[in-house]
Design a protein around this motif. Structure first.
Motif, mmCIF file in Angstrom:
data_model
loop_
_atom_site.group_PDB
_atom_site.id
_atom_site.type_symbol
_atom_site.label_atom_id
_atom_site.label_comp_id
_atom_site.label_asym_id
_atom_site.label_seq_id
_atom_site.Cartn_x
_atom_site.Cartn_y
_atom_site.Cartn_z
ATOM 1 N N GLU A 190 0.925 -1.521 0.274
ATOM 2 C CA GLU A 190 0.053 -0.080 0.370
ATOM 3 C C GLU A 190 0.917 1.249 0.232
ATOM 4 O O GLU A 190 1.240 1.534 0.931
ATOM 5 N N VAL A 191 1.070 2.048 -0.831
ATOM 6 C CA VAL A 191 1.780 3.063 -1.357
ATOM 7 C C VAL A 191 0.930 4.306 -1.609
ATOM 8 O O VAL A 191 0.083 4.249 -2.525
ATOM 9 N N ASN A 192 1.801 5.153 -0.431
ATOM 10 C CA ASN A 192 0.794 6.652 -1.014
ATOM 11 C C ASN A 192 1.112 6.985 -3.125
ATOM 12 O O ASN A 192 2.210 7.243 -2.362
ATOM 13 N N ARG A 227 -2.558 4.584 10.575
ATOM 14 C CA ARG A 227 -2.897 5.880 11.584
ATOM 15 C C ARG A 227 -4.768 6.069 10.534
ATOM 16 O O ARG A 227 -5.546 5.947 11.439
ATOM 17 N N GLU A 228 -4.331 6.605 9.610
ATOM 18 C CA GLU A 228 -5.352 7.480 9.005
ATOM 19 C C GLU A 228 -6.242 6.207 8.596
ATOM 20 O O GLU A 228 -7.844 6.300 9.078
ATOM 21 N N VAL A 257 4.896 4.176 9.738
ATOM 22 C CA VAL A 257 2.699 3.888 9.288
ATOM 23 C C VAL A 257 1.766 3.989 10.389
ATOM 24 O O VAL A 257 0.927 4.265 10.119
ATOM 25 N N VAL A 258 2.509 3.639 11.651
ATOM 26 C CA VAL A 258 1.928 4.430 12.745
ATOM 27 C C VAL A 258 1.687 5.753 12.870
ATOM 28 O O VAL A 258 0.439 6.351 13.612
ATOM 29 N N LYS A 259 2.417 6.640 12.664
ATOM 30 C CA LYS A 259 2.778 8.211 13.385
ATOM 31 C C LYS A 259 2.055 8.646 12.054
ATOM 32 O O LYS A 259 1.162 9.651 12.233
ATOM 33 N N GLY A 260 2.215 8.691 10.434
ATOM 34 C CA GLY A 260 1.777 8.827 9.073
ATOM 35 C C GLY A 260 1.210 7.828 8.462
ATOM 36 O O GLY A 260 0.796 9.362 7.733
ATOM 37 N N GLY A 261 1.815 7.037 8.273
ATOM 38 C CA GLY A 261 1.306 6.464 7.348
ATOM 39 C C GLY A 261 -0.419 6.196 7.442
ATOM 40 O O GLY A 261 -1.409 6.640 8.080
ATOM 41 N N PRO A 262 -0.737 4.867 6.284
ATOM 42 C CA PRO A 262 -1.678 4.792 6.133
ATOM 43 C C PRO A 262 -2.499 3.990 7.558
ATOM 44 O O PRO A 262 -3.910 4.082 7.627
ATOM 45 N N ALA A 307 -11.668 4.914 10.620
ATOM 46 C CA ALA A 307 -12.718 2.997 10.902
ATOM 47 C C ALA A 307 -13.008 3.423 12.618
ATOM 48 O O ALA A 307 -13.720 2.238 13.299
ATOM 49 N N GLY A 308 -12.894 3.809 13.419
ATOM 50 C CA GLY A 308 -12.980 3.686 14.267
ATOM 51 C C GLY A 308 -12.339 2.234 15.068
ATOM 52 O O GLY A 308 -12.322 2.568 16.580
#
Lengths: 277, 277
Positions: free
Chosen positions: A3-5, A234-235, A227-232, A240-241
């Motif tokens: 999964e890539v931005n 986190r988002e 990924v937890v800091k600013g990647g997918p 999704a709560g």
């Protein structure tokens, strides 16, 4: 399937790719290599399809292992392809090409490939047996379909810091909410039979990966923290709560603490199947 | 340390031993063999101690691997020793002796052995770090302490029949209630450091075992069904209120169903450490 931005620079791996790019055929497809070598003896011009190739580090090492063969590497995400081409170029291999493709509808004729391979692809799919059926379709009779998938539920992390326990539950939940299977490794055989393979033509094995040296642990923690800091993660998790800012901060803190601990390690089972077509 | 009914015949393995006797150095101590071979090059007369040797199938294969060396195999349970001697005799090895001993107080002088080994022993102990300290004590400087322990929490069974889910929880609970650790594999390094080993002298690895062929699955299910039907697991579980007759019957039923399924397998991570003394 990495999964890539989409906004990433093609030559700079996204956060998740830090882990993916540690992979090569030797550490992630060892269970295929003896069969590959023996097939190569009778036909050096083997055609290999790598499905869900991501940034193509495994594909590139297959290209090295089959200098007279040809590798076709596909991924659902077109944005990863420039990165994959750069990886292949850096590895100095030219017997390889990359294209966007959906494993559920591969754009290849029946019986096109001698070897069809995937790694950590089926675990993300809601109908993995359909993907295997499609992989069998494009494989020549006498060829092989090879798949290796992690079994995330077996992830064994020590020390079991609270943030890491939360991370594990969150990551499994996120995978399930996207239609994936955190117990893919143990289910591969079952999916192969659903896809129409005969039991007697499926060889099963299990492998491991683990990180326990300081440099491997630093790489692993850095990738997860990214990924937890600013990647997918986190988002998607927040949308999704499935997690909270506070929990994410605790995960980051505890992955840092984990990497700095002298007694830490992480290990996981991988399921492996080789289907004789 | 095999748990064996004292009334058993010495030459007939108890229910639990069906599994234990599948073990040999090749499938259960592969991570030690390269070191063993290289130590043997400079000293063929190596002294190896196997702690918690049970019915001695691994000990006997060490004896074969070190024809000019000597194996001392100990177990806490004196009732297993006749069986272990019979196993060694059947294997045709004579460079081995067996004795009763407690790993917490080994009856050997400091620096007695070149290699001190255990497999699936620390996972059953309430103070595994003390056992490792004692194993380090009896090992010569320049020698090695090697341990391999399962990580039962990573047990991956498919299909996930309800009786097998119950079995897993019950077995883990039973182990914990007896002071054992179902996550031993991932904790080995931590225990080694507590026992006084320096981090730079501990090599960590992870291995797997798995059963997926029909004959292996039959053997595995037969062994588990035997202990659940009439072996120590049934008695201890019912006495401690950890299970019910109904649940035990469901476990038996589902292990039978599992063995008969074409898509079934079981796999587990093992932690492994080699400590340079």
């Amino acid at each position: 399937m990495a999964e890539v931005n989409p906004s990433q620079q093609p030559t700079v791996p996204a956060a998740q790719a830090i882990h993916h790019e540690l992979r090569n055929a030797e550490n992630s497809a060892a269970f295929v290599l003896p069969t590959l070598q023996s097939m190569k003896m009778s036909n050096p011009y083997l055609a290999l399809l790598d499905v869900g190739a991501g940034s193509g580090t495994i594909s590139a090492s297959f290209a090295k292992a089959l200098p007279d063969g040809h590798i076709t590497a596909v991924d659902l995400n077109p944005n990863i392809l420039p990165r994959a081409r750069a990886v292949a170029e850096a590895a100095g291999v030219t017997n390889i090409d990359f294209q966007q493709a959906d494993v559920k509808k591969l754009p290849f004729a029946d019986a096109s490939f001698d070897i069809t391979f995937c790694h950590q692809t089926l675990t993300h799919m809601s109908a993995p047996e359909d993907a295997l059926r499609e992989m069998l379709r494009v494989t020549k009779p006498g060829g092989i379909v090879a798949a290796r998938e992690g079994d995330f539920e077996t992830e064994a992390v020590w020390p079991d810091l609270p943030g890491l326990v939360k991370f594990h539950r969150f990551a499994a939940e996120l995978m399930r909410s996207a239609g994936g299977t955190p117990t893919a490794g143990r289910q591969l055989l079952s999916w192969a039979l659903e896809a129409g393979a005969e039991r007697s033509k499926v060889a099963v094995s299990f492998g491991t990966w683990s990180y326990h040296t300081q440099s491997d642990k630093d790489t692993w923690a850095r990738g997860l923290i990214a990924v937890v800091k600013g990647g997918p993660m986190r988002e998607k998790g927040l949308n999704a709560g499935l997690t909270t800012e506070g929990d994410l901060d605790e995960m980051i803190h505890d992955w840092e603490k984990w990497a700095a601990s002298s007694d830490s390690s992480v290990a996981m089972l991988h399921g492996e199947i080789l289907i004789q077509r």
